[in-house]
Design an enzyme around this catalytic site. Structure first.
Site, PDB file in Angstrom:
ATOM      1  CE  LYS A 279      21.269   5.826 -24.644  1.00 25.88           C
ATOM      2  NZ  LYS A 279      20.104   5.441 -23.841  1.00 25.88           N
ATOM      3  NE  ARG A 353      14.605  -3.700 -25.432  1.00 23.68           N
ATOM      4  CZ  ARG A 353      13.786  -3.099 -24.581  1.00 23.68           C
ATOM      5  NH1 ARG A 353      12.477  -3.270 -24.680  1.00 23.68           N
ATOM      6  NH2 ARG A 353      14.257  -2.343 -23.613  1.00 23.68           N
TER       7      ARG A 353
HETATM    8  N1  BES Z   1      21.962   1.319 -22.965  1.00 21.93           N
HETATM    9  C1  BES Z   1      20.660   1.749 -22.634  1.00 21.93           C
HETATM   10  C2  BES Z   1      20.277   1.444 -21.185  1.00 21.93           C
HETATM   11  C3  BES Z   1      21.077   2.144 -20.115  1.00 21.93           C
HETATM   12  C4  BES Z   1      20.552   3.269 -19.504  1.00 21.93           C
HETATM   13  C5  BES Z   1      22.268   1.643 -19.682  1.00 21.93           C
HETATM   14  C6  BES Z   1      21.261   3.882 -18.488  1.00 21.93           C
HETATM   15  C7  BES Z   1      22.962   2.260 -18.678  1.00 21.93           C
HETATM   16  C8  BES Z   1      22.455   3.375 -18.079  1.00 21.93           C
HETATM   17  C9  BES Z   1      19.632   1.065 -23.520  1.00 21.93           C
HETATM   18  O1  BES Z   1      20.064   0.724 -24.790  1.00 21.93           O
HETATM   19  C10 BES Z   1      18.490   1.993 -23.667  1.00 21.93           C
HETATM   20  O2  BES Z   1      18.684   3.059 -24.168  1.00 21.93           O
HETATM   21  N2  BES Z   1      17.306   1.582 -23.217  1.00 21.93           N
HETATM   22  C11 BES Z   1      16.145   2.381 -23.298  1.00 21.93           C
HETATM   23  C12 BES Z   1      14.994   1.476 -23.606  1.00 21.93           C
HETATM   24  C13 BES Z   1      13.715   2.200 -23.954  1.00 21.93           C
HETATM   25  C14 BES Z   1      13.887   2.969 -25.239  1.00 21.93           C
HETATM   26  C15 BES Z   1      12.605   1.198 -24.070  1.00 21.93           C
HETATM   27  C16 BES Z   1      15.939   3.076 -21.954  1.00 21.93           C
HETATM   28  O3  BES Z   1      16.246   2.479 -20.915  1.00 21.93           O
HETATM   29  O4  BES Z   1      15.541   4.225 -21.958  1.00 21.93           O
HETATM   30 ZN    ZN Z   2      19.859   2.317 -26.167  1.00 25.60          ZN
END
Ligand code: BES
Ligand code: ZN
Ligand code: ZN
Length: 506
Positions: A279, A353
């Site tokens: 991230k 997921r």
């Molecule tokens: N934990 C994150 C989602 C999240 C984002 C929670 C902001 C709380 C605040 C999740 O694991 C994630 O990173 N999801 C990705 C999915 C994508 C790679 C398809 C996302 O939302 O960017």
């Molecule tokens: Zn994630």
């Protein structure tokens, strides 16, 4: 803070602050009017001058000159009478006690908000008021060497009921609210804790301790058992971290006849760095909150057990870090989930997921009538619904309707997104059965479609709490940071549960 119930007149209470309420643009009634008369009409003067109108969550302070034992009266606005709900009572009570705390009050006496003109039952009103106080006074200062408002703590809250025939109901409402409020605050504490302290091991230990205290059966599985259970998707995420994963199974069994079994699965990513698909740095600190679903699951099991709800509840937590260690899963890797489905990991940041796939599959071994998962799954749900609503996706219209109703009641709003088969295309696998991401469009739905493969034919609802589990601004009953979302919502669903939901949508 000690919370008690008392019978009698509010104005006779020996508290330094009396907390009363007022609907917008109305004359004081009930306890507010009685207190005002006893105190010489100081509230009436404020209203006559137009200094206070009773808008929701507005406050004013009236001072008392010897006429009654209290030093001051805090009046809080309930907003328009026609728009009143139990959740507004929670908000107003939270606002009121916070104001009292700010003033340095030690002992507050109040009445059950909304029991008179508000139309709530005595128990319901007492519960809402107490809940507002317990949630509103929550702070997370464990990591401060000394707190700014160390001295400002409310020691006691007394909920006073004038009508003796209703005291029992008020006492019951106060008791339930304490249980509920403590469970929400427990979830908040877990989520607010730094990732290095709230590791998967620590999370599992907290769950175990909660279970031990409340007579809930609990098993905790480590890496060996996780591998033996063929939880290849969970293991795929876990192997990227030095911290060992944990899989927690909590089983609450009602002592009387059970009205069915609900399985609750919580995403317990104790820190989500994104893994190899790392991230960006901005606000990455907030990713300690990625175990909010797990924390809510612990809270839900606690309320179910302590409130002795008549539904069997099985709580399953998949706990791991998502880290880019040397052995971490790489984009393009294929994992085999416990169900046998193969998954191509296109993005290691879509890890929630993956771990839930195995939790959902394992949930079937408890023969549940319904499954609910709670997960901070996608940033996309924040784009769709902001921070005001949890995104729901489901295979049972009945279950999602019940969740929406529970959301309207508690204020933990729920809004449904579709899981139509047309969306399946997006996650169709090239080299494996399915992919863990589906491109930029409909990001939250892609997550839901993925999970649907593992929920199979049991009525199921997925709650994407990424937008609601954390709040920068806070609310009257939440100071900002972890909200504890899901505990009140699912507890409400369980309290209203008469029979299992129907599988009326595929
Ligand atoms: N934990 C994150 C989602 C999240 C984002 C929670 C902001 C709380 C605040 C999740 O694991 C994630 O990173 N999801 C990705 C999915 C994508 C790679 C398809 C996302 O939302 O960017
Ligand atoms: Zn994630
Ligand atoms: Zn995540």
């Amino acid at each position: 803070m000690k919370i008690t119930t008392a019978a009698g007149n509010l104005q006779a209470q020996r508290a330094d602050t009396l907390l009363v309420n007022l609907f917008e643009e109305t004359e004081p009634g009930g306890a507010t009017s009685a207190v005002d008369k006893a105190a010489g009409g100081s509230i009436a003067r404020i209203l006559d001058l137009g200094d206070f109108k009773g808008e929701l969550n507005s406050t004013t302070v009236a001072y008392v000159d010897g006429a009654i034992p209290a030093d001051r009266i805090v009046v809080v606005g309930l907003g328009k009478e026609a728009e009143f709900t139990a959740n507004r009572a929670v908000q107003a009570a939270a606002t009121g006690v916070r104001k009292a705390k700010e003033l340095g009050t030690k002992n507050v006496a109040t009445v059950a908000f909304g029991a008179g003109a508000g139309g709530l039952q005595a128990a319901e009103a007492a519960e809402a008021t107490t809940l507002g106080a317990v949630l509103g006074l929550y702070t997370f200062d464990r990591y401060k060497s000394k707190t700014d408002d160390d001295k400002k703590e409310i020691d006691s809250l007394t909920v006073v009921e004038f009508d003796r025939s209703k005291v029992r109901q008020v006492r019951a409402g106060v008791g339930d609210a304490q249980i509920l409020g403590d469970s929400v605050n427990m979830a908040r504490d877990m989520v607010n804790s730094p990732g290095s302290d709230m590791t998967p091991t620590a999370l599992a230990e907290q769950a175990r301790a909660m279970c031990r205290q409340n007579g809930i059966k609990c098993s905790v599985y480590g890496p060996a058992r996780i591998k033996r259970l063929k939880m290849g998707a969970l293991w795929g995420v876990a192997k990227g971290s030095r911290e060992e994963p944990r899989f927690v199974v909590m089983e609450y069994e009602p002592s009387g006849r059970s009205r069915g079994t609900l399985a609750v699965c919580g995403k317990g990513v104790t820190f989500d760095s994104g893994g190899i698909s790392i991230k960006p740095g901005a606000a990455m600190d907030e990713m300690k909150m990625d175990m909010s679903g797990a924390a809510a699951t612990v809270g839900i099991l606690r309320t179910a057990a302590v409130l002795k709800l008549p539904v069997r509840v099985v709580g399953l937590i998949a706990a791991t870090e998502n880290m880019p260690d040397g052995l971490a899963v790489k984009p393009g890797d294929v994992l085999t989930a416990r169900s046998g489905k193969t998954i191509e990991v296109l993005n290691t940041d879509a890890e929630g997921r993956l771990i839930l796939a195995d939790a959902l599959d394992y949930a079937h071994s408890f023969k549940p009538d319904a499954i609910i998962d709670l997960a901070t799954l996608t940033g996309a749900v924040i784009v769709a619904l902001g921070h005001e609503a949890t995104g729901a996706m489901a295979t049972s219209a009945d279950l999602v309707d019940r969740l929406k109703q529970a959301g309207d009641y508690t204020g933990e709003r729920v809004w449904e997104l579709p899981l139509w088969s047309e969306y399946e295309e997006a996650i169709k696998g090239k080299i494996a059965d399915i992919n863990n991401t589906g491109g930029r469009a409909a990001g939250s739905i892609a997550g839901g479609m993925f999970l649907k493969h593992f929920a199979r034919d049991v009525p199921w609802a997925h709650l994407d709490i990424a937008g609601t589990a954390w709040s920068d601004k806070g609310k009257p009953y939440s100071p900002g940071g972890a909200t504890g979302v899901g505990v009140r919502l699912v507890t409400r669903l369980l309290r209203e549960w008469t029979k299992p939901p129907s599988a009326d949508k595929s």
